[in-house]
Every structure is written in C-alpha cells, then in structure tokens.
Motif scaffolding. Structure first.
Motif, mmCIF file in Angstrom:
data_model
loop_
_atom_site.group_PDB
_atom_site.id
_atom_site.type_symbol
_atom_site.label_atom_id
_atom_site.label_comp_id
_atom_site.label_asym_id
_atom_site.label_seq_id
_atom_site.Cartn_x
_atom_site.Cartn_y
_atom_site.Cartn_z
ATOM 1 N N ASP A 1 3.474 -7.569 9.541
ATOM 2 C CA ASP A 1 2.622 -8.744 9.409
ATOM 3 C C ASP A 1 1.589 -8.752 10.528
ATOM 4 O O ASP A 1 1.739 -9.445 11.536
ATOM 5 C CB ASP A 1 3.496 -10.011 9.449
ATOM 6 N N LEU A 2 0.522 -7.970 10.359
ATOM 7 C CA LEU A 2 -0.540 -7.909 11.353
ATOM 8 C C LEU A 2 -1.588 -8.980 11.058
ATOM 9 O O LEU A 2 -1.775 -9.393 9.920
ATOM 10 C CB LEU A 2 -1.192 -6.518 11.357
ATOM 11 N N SER A 3 -2.271 -9.400 12.100
ATOM 12 C CA SER A 3 -3.219 -10.503 11.976
ATOM 13 C C SER A 3 -4.478 -10.086 11.223
ATOM 14 O O SER A 3 -4.818 -8.892 11.151
ATOM 15 C CB SER A 3 -3.592 -11.021 13.363
ATOM 16 N N TYR A 4 -5.177 -11.081 10.694
ATOM 17 C CA TYR A 4 -6.429 -10.823 9.980
ATOM 18 C C TYR A 4 -7.404 -11.979 10.174
ATOM 19 O O TYR A 4 -7.031 -13.156 10.070
ATOM 20 C CB TYR A 4 -6.182 -10.651 8.476
ATOM 21 N N PHE B 1 -12.377 -9.516 13.305
ATOM 22 C CA PHE B 1 -11.492 -8.602 14.008
ATOM 23 C C PHE B 1 -10.958 -7.467 13.145
ATOM 24 O O PHE B 1 -10.582 -6.415 13.672
ATOM 25 C CB PHE B 1 -10.293 -9.367 14.579
ATOM 26 N N SER B 2 -10.908 -7.661 11.825
ATOM 27 C CA SER B 2 -10.220 -6.685 10.994
ATOM 28 C C SER B 2 -10.560 -6.896 9.527
ATOM 29 O O SER B 2 -10.846 -8.025 9.110
ATOM 30 C CB SER B 2 -8.699 -6.830 11.189
ATOM 31 N N PRO B 3 -10.499 -5.825 8.725
ATOM 32 C CA PRO B 3 -10.494 -6.025 7.281
ATOM 33 C C PRO B 3 -9.187 -6.705 6.867
ATOM 34 O O PRO B 3 -8.269 -6.856 7.677
ATOM 35 C CB PRO B 3 -10.564 -4.597 6.722
ATOM 36 N N THR B 4 -9.093 -7.072 5.613
ATOM 37 C CA THR B 4 -7.876 -7.724 5.130
ATOM 38 C C THR B 4 -6.650 -6.875 5.428
ATOM 39 O O THR B 4 -5.632 -7.369 5.912
ATOM 40 C CB THR B 4 -7.977 -7.993 3.624
ATOM 41 N N TYR B 5 -6.756 -5.604 5.105
ATOM 42 C CA TYR B 5 -5.718 -4.654 5.494
ATOM 43 C C TYR B 5 -6.208 -3.909 6.734
ATOM 44 O O TYR B 5 -7.178 -3.146 6.665
ATOM 45 C CB TYR B 5 -5.419 -3.657 4.375
ATOM 46 N N ASP B 6 -5.543 -4.149 7.845
ATOM 47 C CA ASP B 6 -5.947 -3.483 9.083
ATOM 48 C C ASP B 6 -5.803 -1.970 8.927
ATOM 49 O O ASP B 6 -4.910 -1.488 8.225
ATOM 50 C CB ASP B 6 -5.073 -3.964 10.246
#
Length: 449
Positions: A422-425, A429-434
């Motif tokens: 469960d990585l942040s989004y 900072f990030s695409p939906t899927y890091d």
C-alpha cells in the motif's frame, strides 16, 4: 571501582558514534574516553565536500556536525592534531608521540583512503582527492585562481558528483574511465543511461582508457592526463577512483585483516584476533546481508551504525551489526541514480538463478508539471520471486524510491508481496501505480504466469 579507559583512533563517523554511545551507557566515573584525531577537524560530512566545492553549501563550517567542545561537555576528550603512531596490542597501549596511552578497550576507526594507482605524476600540483575538508579548500582555490579545464578520474559516486559541480562552476569537464561505463555498481544497461545523461550535459566521457601518466609542466603543475588513446589537457585532476580501507596501524600492530584487506571483525565489531579491540567504519570489513559474503563498503551510514554497535558492546549492552545491502544514490545534473542489493554480476557470483525486469514509468502523474521518466530494474530469484536487487535511473524524485526496495529486500520479501504493498499516491509525487509497484508487479506476473 577503578575507572576503565576507552581509546578511539579516528574522530569521524564511526569513532565518534562509538564514543558517544559508550558514554551514554557508562558514566565518566566508570569509563574515561579519549579520541585521537590526526586532522584539525572532527565529525564532518565528507559527502558534502563536492557541494561545498560547487557552491551549493556556502560555508565550510556547515559541514561540521560537532566540535571537540561538544564532546567535552559529555566528558569525552577529543585530541585533534594528534596522530596515533602505533598500537602495542600486548601492552594495550597506543603510541602517541613520546606518550604511551593505555587502554582497556580500543576502537580503530581510521577510515578509508582514496585509491591512488601507481601512475607517474599523480603527486603533482593540481591533483586532488575529495576526502578531507582541506581537499575541498584546495579545489576551490584552484577554481578561484582561474582553472578552466578539469579531468575527473573515475565514474563512481564521487566522480559523478565532482563532474557535475565542476561543470556548474564553469569548467570544461572530461571524465576518464578505465571501465566501459560510469557507475560500475550498476548493470550495463543502466550504466548506459547514466553515460548518455552525462554526455547530454556536455560532459566529455572517455571510457575504456586506463590512465598511463599525469603529464606535468616545467612548473611542477599538472597540464594533461595521458591514456593510450590520447592526451587530455587540464588545469586540475580530481580523483574519483573509490576508497579502500586505511589499515596501516592495524596491520603493523598485528590485527587480523579479512579477505577484503579491512580489519576482520565479528558482528559485534569486535576484532576476531584481539577481543579488546573493535573496528568500525571504512577500515572494517563487513558482510552482505543477502549472500553473507565478506565485503568492504565505504559509506557514512554504515560507519555510524557500526560505531554505535561497538560503543554499545563496550558500554555493556549487547548489539550486532546486521550487514549491508550497498544501498546508495547520487545524481548528475537532473538525473538521479540509485541501487541496492545485488547487481546481476553479484547475483551470478552468489550462485543465484535470477531474472531481471526493466520498466519505464514516470516520477509523477504524467499530466502533472515536471513529470520525468524513471527506469527501474528489478532483480529477483527465478521461480520464487525473492527480491535480490534494484537499480533506478531517472529524473528528479526517482532516487529515494530505492529505499522502498531496500526495505523490502532487507525484510526478505518477494516480488508478489511488494506488488501488493500500500504505497502512497498523489499526482505531484507519483502515478497511480508507483514505479516501485509496477516493477514488482511485472516481476511477480512473470513468476506466477
């Protein structure tokens, strides 16, 4: 109760971490602590020297973490400008000038030394390491005196950082490599991306060219670097050839050295040949957490942790060093570079049946301003999907993602487990899927079909 004495040789990360931790655990009435440092400063950030040279750090003193007075307030005596000349292991004494300083426990934290191959002219005026604050001052002085061209020998972390900051200061920069590519710690496909980025910045990269001679003018100053392929005019030469362990004192005293040439220590940082002696930092041998093999890695993060382990044991608290993954990162221009765990060569040497996956993604949501490409290479054990190593080359915001991989590898995770993390989004900072999850998902999909 008589007071014991701890003597520490070396006043930087490992030595002072050991002294500080031992003092936390034992009072001054129980343990006298004396630190011997041959240089004029202690507790400084050698990793920050390139950025002081480049002007990103304005004041040299910003690189100083603590002073002798700070340690004196903790009842730790720090003697700067004091060179330990020898260790008498039988008498448990350190030879300092005309004095013999007895010890009950000794920490050898003599650090590392830059590799200096046997090349004619390497001691000429204008050839500089990047190890001490004095090195940084000398390079800054050369630039202020009008140096226009620089040759950097080596393409590791220091080589990349120095190439960038020297170019930032307006010098024409040539990087001369004995290897085919910069960043030999990476696999070739990732090293090629770093090389391309350097060339795009205008840095001249000359590979597969071992240096044969530093050409010196009649004034004794460097004027060119010669290889079999040619001669590269320069006003200054910067050594970025890596670091080896500084073990002269330890070797001459008779402390056992390991296969890497560094002091052989147990996981407690205690010398395997003399239990009253500890070694920590760049002078000490360590081990790879994945393979268990003995290795030598010169990094301040390890030095601090190893010093703390030694100080804990001396202070009476059980502690063990847990090994290293070789996690590290750097940048050249806007391109960030990071790695952890095993590269493919190390995986093969370690006897692993491995596979690799390379994905390209974005550091942020693709529609968000300043989103940049990021390349992630993941190395896993074939069949099980056990995470073995990771490498990252990408734009701003890329490098710190290596810490997710380092944590997962440290914990013995498999690609499928990391793929479900469960990585942040958020778009900045990030695409939906890091990219971390994408790489793990691709690797796990291959393994599971």
């Amino acid at each position: 109760m008589s007071t014991e004495r701890l003597v520490v040789i070396g006043g930087d990360a490992a030595g002072l971490s050991a002294a500080a931790q031992a003092r936390r655990l034992r009072g001054a009435s129980e343990l006298e602590i004396v630190v011997l440092e041959q240089g004029p400063e202690i507790s400084y950030s050698a990793c920050g020297i390139p950025y002081w040279i480049g002007g990103l750090v304005e004041d040299r003193d910003q690189l100083l973490a603590r002073t002798p007075a700070d340690f004196a307030a903790q009842d730790v005596v720090v003697r700067t400008g004091t060179r330990a000349e020898g260790i008498d292991l039988a008498a448990r004494q350190v030879v300092v000038g005309g004095e013999r300083l007895g010890y009950d426990s000794l920490v050898v934290a003599t650090g590392g030394k830059p590799f200096r191959p046997p090349i004619a002219g390497l001691d000429a005026d204008g050839v500089h390491g990047v190890h001490r604050l004095a090195d940084g001052a000398d390079i800054r002085a050369a630039i202020a005196a009008g140096a226009k061209r620089a040759v950097v020998l080596g393409g590791g972390y220091i080589g990349l950082e120095m190439a960038e900051v020297l170019q930032t200061r307006g010098l024409e920069v040539t990087v001369v490599l004995a290897d085919p590519l910069p960043m030999a710690q990476l696999d070739d496909d990732m090293g090629e991306k770093v090389c391309a980025a350097m060339c795009a910045m205008g840095i001249d990269v000359q590979s597969n060219q071992p240096v044969r001679e530093i050409e010196v003018g009649v004034d004794g100053a460097v004027r060119a670097v010669r290889t079999d392929e040619g001669s590269y005019d320069t006003d200054l030469v910067v050594l970025g050839l890596g670091m080896g362990p500084e073990t002269t004192l330890a070797r001459e005293a008779g402390l056992a050295l390991g296969t890497t040439g560094a002091v052989d220590v147990a996981h407690t940082q205690r010398s395997r040949s003399h239990p009253e002696v500890f070694a920590a930092g760049d002078c000490a041998q360590t081990f790879h957490r994945i393979t268990g093999e003995a290795i030598h890695v010169a990094l301040g993060t390890h030095a601090n942790k190893q010093g703390r382990v030694a100080g804990s044991v001396i202070g009476g608290r059980p502690a063990r060093f847990s090994g290293v993954l070789g996690t590290a990162m750097t940048k050249v221009g806007d391109v960030e570079v990071a790695r952890t765990g095993l590269c493919t060569t190390q995986a093969e040497e370690g006897g692993y049946d491995y596979r690799t996956e390379l994905i390209e993604s974005s550091t942020r949501a693709g529609y968000y301003p300043r989103a940049a490409p990021i390349h992630v290479k993941l190395i896993t054990e074939r069949g099980s999907g056990l995470l073995l190593g990771a490498q990252i080359v990408g734009g701003p915001g890329s490098a710190k993602r290596i810490d997710v991989f380092a944590t997962a590898i440290w914990a013995g995770m498999h690609a499928e487990e990391l793929a479900g993390a469960d990585l942040s989004y958020a778009p900045p900072f990030s695409p939906t899927y890091d990219p971390v999850v994408v790489a793990a998902r691709v690797a796990s999909r291959v393994e599971t079909g």
